[in-house]
Design an enzyme around this catalytic site. Structure first.
Site, PDB file in Angstrom:
ATOM      1  N   TYR A  57      56.416  42.161  43.877  1.00  0.00           N
ATOM      2  CA  TYR A  57      56.123  43.411  44.275  1.00  0.00           C
ATOM      3  C   TYR A  57      57.271  44.039  45.256  1.00  0.00           C
ATOM      4  O   TYR A  57      57.663  43.570  46.081  1.00  0.00           O
ATOM      5  CB  TYR A  57      54.745  43.215  45.328  1.00  0.00           C
ATOM      6  CG  TYR A  57      53.454  42.859  44.506  1.00  0.00           C
ATOM      7  CD1 TYR A  57      53.445  42.377  42.925  1.00  0.00           C
ATOM      8  CD2 TYR A  57      52.391  42.347  45.274  1.00  0.00           C
ATOM      9  CE1 TYR A  57      52.473  42.061  42.539  1.00  0.00           C
ATOM     10  CE2 TYR A  57      51.497  41.431  44.558  1.00  0.00           C
ATOM     11  CZ  TYR A  57      51.344  41.478  43.133  1.00  0.00           C
ATOM     12  OH  TYR A  57      50.184  41.023  42.457  1.00  0.00           O
ATOM     13  N   HIS A  99      52.264  33.164  39.097  1.00  0.00           N
ATOM     14  CA  HIS A  99      52.034  34.668  38.860  1.00  0.00           C
ATOM     15  C   HIS A  99      51.314  34.706  37.683  1.00  0.00           C
ATOM     16  O   HIS A  99      50.272  35.300  37.355  1.00  0.00           O
ATOM     17  CB  HIS A  99      53.097  35.597  39.170  1.00  0.00           C
ATOM     18  CG  HIS A  99      52.567  37.067  39.452  1.00  0.00           C
ATOM     19  ND1 HIS A  99      53.566  37.727  40.293  1.00  0.00           N
ATOM     20  CD2 HIS A  99      51.490  37.578  39.148  1.00  0.00           C
ATOM     21  CE1 HIS A  99      52.739  38.824  40.716  1.00  0.00           C
ATOM     22  NE2 HIS A  99      51.578  38.623  39.757  1.00  0.00           N
TER      23      HIS A  99
END
Ligand code: NAP
Length: 267
Positions: free
Chosen positions: A38, A96
């Site tokens: 992010y 992820h």
């Protein structure tokens, strides 16, 4: 059951984002989800700032990118995340999504990090049942604590097999993008009207109804992202809202489950 996501939070001014995350923590949304991906680490920096003086109250989750998920790469990525977050441990560390590196190496890294106290638990994200089965054969019993997956009113695919598998194996399901990542049903649409009616009956708003619906099963958590403090406050109070079985049925009818897709939807 309701936590805070941080994807794109770095696009808001840092002081506003920090204020919002801290407000959410004070209101009980203590599960904070972030990732090295992010903002290429920027979101973790903002979370680190928001955690100052509050670290003990938070369940902190970050994720390793699949491209880094070799044994040594995972350990190095975790250490960088810890530095950006200004903490000595993650409460949970996730892969992820599944990439080209064999799961064995990632699991070895997770186990090593856990033995060293750098992570207190570990899990995965975007894993379908076949991936979970494979992981379960590799991981020591009871070690996989959660699977973070896409789940919102218009994307209920995980109800077919992922949620039942996770419930049977005592793995928490963390619902990401619970508001469709910015494409929430319009209030004037047919489905939007169903949500509005239920919201009026509860003195709530449609997003709070959605969060309550998504977390109706004890195994499921949700992690809406809010950069505005008012949004965080609304999301936090959804935790107190309880839908009746009839209300749940009316939402299920308005947002049909559909067929099981060939592969697990993700964004
Ligand atoms: P989301 O939570 O479904 O939606 C975020 C959007 O909803 C933002 O535009 C936000 O606005 C708005 N919003 C939040 N609360 C609101 C409220 N009470 N009223 C009106 N609007 C509201 O989207 P998301 O960020 O995609 O998903 C949530 C989190 O899940 C991410 O941040 C991330 O942590 C995680 N995630 C994980 C994966 C994965 O692969 N594991 C993938 C996607 C997401 P403001 O920001 O302006 O407040």
């Amino acid at each position: 059951m309701i936590g805070q996501g941080t994807w794109n939070i770095e696009k808001t001014s840092a002081p506003e984002a920090v204020k919002t995350l801290r407000r959410g923590i004070h209101l009980g949304m203590t599960h904070i989800d972030t990732a090295e991906m992010y903002g290429s680490g920027e979101a973790e920096g903002i979370v680190g700032e928001a955690l100052r003086g509050l670290r003990e109250r938070v369940f902190l989750v970050s994720k390793v990118l699949p491209g880094n998920a070799t044994e040594t790469g995972t350990i190095a990525a975790c250490e960088k995340s810890l530095a950006r977050l200004g903490t000595d441990r993650l409460d949970c560390y996730l892969l992820h999504w599944r990439g080209r590196h064999p799961l064995e190496g990632t699991v070895r890294a997770f186990e090593k990090l856990q033995a060293e106290g750098k992570i207190l638990s570990w899990g995965v994200s975007n894993f379908d049942v076949e991936d979970l089965e494979e992981l379960n054969r590799l991981a020591p019993r009871g070690r996989v604590v959660c699977n973070q997956v896409l789940y919102h009113l218009e994307e209920r695919a995980i109800e077919h097999a992922v949620i039942p598998w996770c419930e049977t194996h005592d793995v928490a399901v963390v619902a990401y993008s619970p508001f469709g990542s910015g494409s929430f049903p319009k209030p004037e649409s047919k489905c939007g009207r169903v949500l509005r009616q239920l919201a009026e009956a509860h003195g709530a708003n449609p997003r709070q109804i959605a969060l309550s619906f998504l977390t109706r099963r004890p195994a499921v958590f949700a992690i809406p992202k809010a950069a505005q403090a008012g949004h965080a406050a609304e999301n936090a109070s959804a935790g107190d809202l309880k839908l009746t079985p009839e209300e749940i049925s009316s939402i299920e009818a308005a947002f049909p489950l559909g067929r099981r897709p060939r592969s697990l939807p993700m964004i």
